[in-house]
Design a protein around this motif. Structure first.
Motif, PDB file in Angstrom:
ATOM      1  N   LYS A  73       0.819  -1.213   0.000  1.00  0.00           N
ATOM      2  CA  LYS A  73       0.000   0.000   0.000  1.00  0.00           C
ATOM      3  C   LYS A  73       0.850   1.260   0.000  1.00  0.00           C
ATOM      4  CE  LYS A  73      -4.346  -1.566   1.878  1.00  0.00           C
ATOM      5  NZ  LYS A  73      -5.064  -1.797   3.138  1.00  0.00           N
ATOM      6  N   THR A  74       2.038   1.188   0.629  1.00  0.00           N
ATOM      7  CA  THR A  74       2.860   2.393   0.688  1.00  0.00           C
ATOM      8  C   THR A  74       3.248   2.874  -0.716  1.00  0.00           C
ATOM      9  OG1 THR A  74       3.581   1.742   2.856  1.00  0.00           O
ATOM     10  CG2 THR A  74       4.877   3.434   1.782  1.00  0.00           C
TER      11      THR A  74
ATOM     12  N   LEU B  89       1.800   2.185  -3.457  1.00  0.00           N
ATOM     13  CA  LEU B  89       0.540   2.519  -4.139  1.00  0.00           C
ATOM     14  C   LEU B  89       0.075   3.912  -3.739  1.00  0.00           C
ATOM     15  CD1 LEU B  89      -2.051  -0.400  -4.086  1.00  0.00           C
ATOM     16  CD2 LEU B  89      -1.414   1.058  -6.005  1.00  0.00           C
ATOM     17  N   THR B  90       0.158   4.210  -2.432  1.00  0.00           N
ATOM     18  CA  THR B  90      -0.270   5.511  -1.927  1.00  0.00           C
ATOM     19  C   THR B  90       0.543   6.630  -2.574  1.00  0.00           C
ATOM     20  OG1 THR B  90      -0.731   4.466   0.183  1.00  0.00           O
ATOM     21  CG2 THR B  90      -0.624   6.861   0.177  1.00  0.00           C
ATOM     22  N   ILE B  91       1.873   6.390  -2.637  1.00  0.00           N
ATOM     23  CA  ILE B  91       2.749   7.419  -3.197  1.00  0.00           C
ATOM     24  C   ILE B  91       2.429   7.628  -4.681  1.00  0.00           C
ATOM     25  CG2 ILE B  91       5.136   8.069  -3.683  1.00  0.00           C
ATOM     26  CD1 ILE B  91       5.871   6.327  -1.185  1.00  0.00           C
TER      27      ILE B  91
END
Lengths: 222, 453
Positions: free
Chosen positions: B245-246, B248-250
């Motif tokens: 997710k990290t 993806l979030t960025i």
């Protein structure tokens, strides 16, 4: 409006800062729990965006400690942990909202506005003072249905005053929330910008909305 | 009811008991019967002896009551027959009745007396003794009436006794089996609860340290293991989702921010895309590493073991690391050593060594040095990779092989899975990896692999 981002991933801070600054917010950040707690405690913020998995002190603990110190700044948790248990735990610790990663930036902005509204008396994105109207979503400002063009800093100053309408704000407080630094009170940056704002908002109207409270600061009101 | 283990157990043992009791009764009954006959027969024999004397005395004492010795006081029915088998004389006790004797039997009587079972003319059962003296037969019979009665009551007592005992055995059997099997009932109920999804439950059987307690404890241990396994599994998924997710979030954040801002310049757009691209690259290597890890963990991929040369393996690793090395402007060399052979899966060991080299490169300074070495220690082939990079703080060493673990100051941007995969490969070979580190001076990862599997 000054926002504190507490997040240990530099790249996430980077885009959040970029995106929020484009919306006239002032952004400050901390990369671990302890630093975040220190900043939240010692500086005034209008909103805290908080990650949960942080070095030194996690988001749940941080929220609890901030609330114990009676700091009522709204907290929006931003995290990859999105189970119901985590959400309940976060909200119970004292957070105001919860946004799972990855998120849409539009949603982040909408939730930010909603949380900022909550502290003021406004229940919509529209703040009106007499015939002055401020749309905090589109950043459009109108006086007597006439559009007024503002620079980003002028807008930020106006929105901060308007969200705290009828409340006297000190120069220091204004400098903190709009510029994001603890200015030396001897600086006249706030007075300079107030003058710019008065020119654009009050000059053509009989009714002056921005008021100087001698020896204290400024306020906006009818 | 007969399907339950309990009922089966009771029925089976009761049947065994019935069999034993019946056998026992039959033996007793037969033995008792034989004893009775032999006593009567002895009395008859004794009487027949006496009758010889009576004959000498011209039947003076022919009264049918024996004098002394075994069987005295008994009442005998007696007759004297001529050689044709006709009754010459009858004692008074017989009254009008006669002893029924077959003519054929009389023929069989020679020097020795003969004893048979028979009846009187009134149908009462008797034992009959026949003795021949000169041309006459002396016949003496003892009624079986009393003995028959005795045998009958014995039979009845045995039958009733057997039935009572069997009923008691059935009832107590059910009681004891019930009690003995109670722990099994408890275990079954708990197992049922556990299988319905709650792995935190345990049987926790109390009582003596017997076989069933051992069974329950073993069961608990097994559930504990499963519970930990599932928790680990769940933790693994939470970790994976966080790790994926990290980036993806960025990536999403960069694109969102660039697209929604009207003031975004071409350079900003390019920058946002570059950042997003970098994150996508990270996700790709993460997915690849996860796949390798899953492959190692599932144990499905069998090792293809072959004799391999340590030198050849290290040389190959060096060749394959060349592109990685160039990026960091570092130097990789192999120390001289005497080559030796050991058993291993070349492809997997290559993956392991490249993982370690990759890890070293990530933590090394510009112009750093990486050294490969191999040696034989006892029954192990020890392949080691040393570097002079930042190293591993002592407190981090126990954790570096855990998936997604990164040191606090680690900015290498790795997936956090490389060392985990390396460890799994070493373990699949029956080996291990040891780490020694003096930060900023020398850090050595030593892979111990058994020479012969």
């Amino acid at each position: 409006m000054r926002i504190l981002v507490i997040e240990d991933e530099q790249k996430i801070i980077n885009f959040i800062k970029k995106g929020l600054e484009a919306e006239y917010y002032t952004v400050d950040y901390a990369m671990n729990g302890e630093e975040g707690f220190f900043k939240a405690l010692n500086e005034g913020y209008d909103l805290i965006l908080l990650d949960i998995m942080l070095p030194k002190m996690n988001g749940f603990e941080l929220t609890k400690k901030i609330r114990e110190k009676d700091i009522k700044t709204p907290i929006l948790m931003l995290t990859a942990r999105d189970t119901i248990e985590d959400k309940v735990k976060g909200l119970d610790a004292g957070a105001d909202d919860y946004l799972p990663k990855p998120f849409s930036f539009d949603e982040l902005l909408a939730r930010t506005r909603a949380l900022l509204r909550r502290t003021g008396s406004e229940k919509s994105n529209l703040i009106s003072i007499a015939d002055l109207e401020i749309d905090t979503a589109s950043h459009e400002v109108k006086r007597d249905d006439r559009r007024i063009e503002l620079t980003s800093r002028e807008y930020a100053l106006l929105e901060y005053l308007a969200r705290n309408k009828n409340i006297v704000l000190s120069r220091t407080k204004i400098a903190q929330h709009v510029w994001g630094y603890d200015f030396d009170t001897s600086t006249n940056i706030v007075d300079v910008y107030i003058r710019y704002l008065r020119k654009k908002i009050d000059e053509d109207s009989d009714k002056k909305l921005i008021k100087t409270i001698r020896g204290t600061g400024y306020k906006i009101g009818e | 009811m007969f399907k339950s283990f309990k009922a089966k157990l009771v029925i089976r043992y009761t049947l065994l008991l019935v069999l034993i009791l019946v056998l026992f009764s039959v033996i007793i009954y037969t033995y008792a019967g034989q004893q009775t006959y032999s006593r009567i027969d002895q009395a008859l024999l004794h009487r027949l002896e006496q009758m010889r004397i009576d004959h000498d005395l011209q039947f003076k004492n022919f009264k049918g009551v024996s004098g002394k010795g075994f069987g005295s006081g008994q009442i005998f029915f007696e007759e004297i027959l001529n050689s044709q088998g006709d009754v010459i004389l009858t004692n008074t006790l017989l009254r009008e009745d006669k002893i029924i004797i077959d003519k054929d039997i009389l023929d069989q009587v020679k020097h020795k007396p003969v004893i048979i079972s028979g009846v009187l003319t009134d149908d009462s059962a008797v034992r009959i003794g026949i003795k021949r003296i000169n041309d006459k037969y002396f016949v003496s019979a003892l009624p079986l009436y009393g003995s028959e009665q005795n045998m009958f009551s014995l039979g009845i007592s045995l039958l009733v006794g057997n039935i009572v005992f069997i009923l008691i055995a059935l009832a107590s059997g059910f009681f004891f089996v019930n009690r003995a099997l109670k722990p099994i009932k408890i275990i079954t109920e708990k197992a049922d609860e556990i299988s319905s999804g709650d792995l935190s439950k345990r049987v926790n059987l109390t009582g003596p340290e017997d076989e069933l307690k051992k069974l329950a404890d073993t069961f608990d241990k097994m559930i504990e293991k499963l519970d930990n396994l599932f928790k680990g599994q769940k933790g693994f998924f939470v970790d994976i989702s966080h790790e994926l997710k990290t980036p993806l979030t960025i990536a999403r954040g960069e694109i969102d921010v660039a697209l929604r801002n009207q003031k975004t310049t071409k350079a900003d757009l390019k920058n946002a895309l570059k950042n997003a691209q970098e994150e996508l690259g990270k996700m790709t290597s993460m997915v690849n590493d996860l796949l390798s890890l899953a492959r190692e963990e599932s144990y499905k991929e069998e090792l293809s073991l072959k004799k391999i040369s340590a030198e050849k393996l290290l040389k190959e690793t060096m060749k394959k690391s060349e592109t990685l090395i160039k990026l960091k402007n570092t130097e990789i060399k192999m120390e001289n050593f005497k080559d030796f052979m050991f058993e291993g899966d070349t492809k997997k060991l290559q993956r392991l060594l490249l993982g370690l080299v990759d890890n070293a490169i990530k933590h090394i300074f510009q112009q750093g040095k990486i050294t490969l070495k191999a040696e034989q220690r006892d029954r192990f082939a020890v392949l080691s990779i040393s570097d002079d990079g930042i190293g591993v703080p002592a407190e981090d060493i126990p954790f570096i092989f855990e998936r997604f673990y990164r040191g606090e100051k680690d900015t290498s941007g790795g997936t956090g899975l490389g060392l985990t995969i390396a460890k799994k490969i070493a373990e699949a070979h029956g080996g291990r990896i040891e780490v020694e580190s003096i930060p900023n001076e020398i850090t050595t990862f030593s892979v111990y692999l058994p020479i012969n599997r």
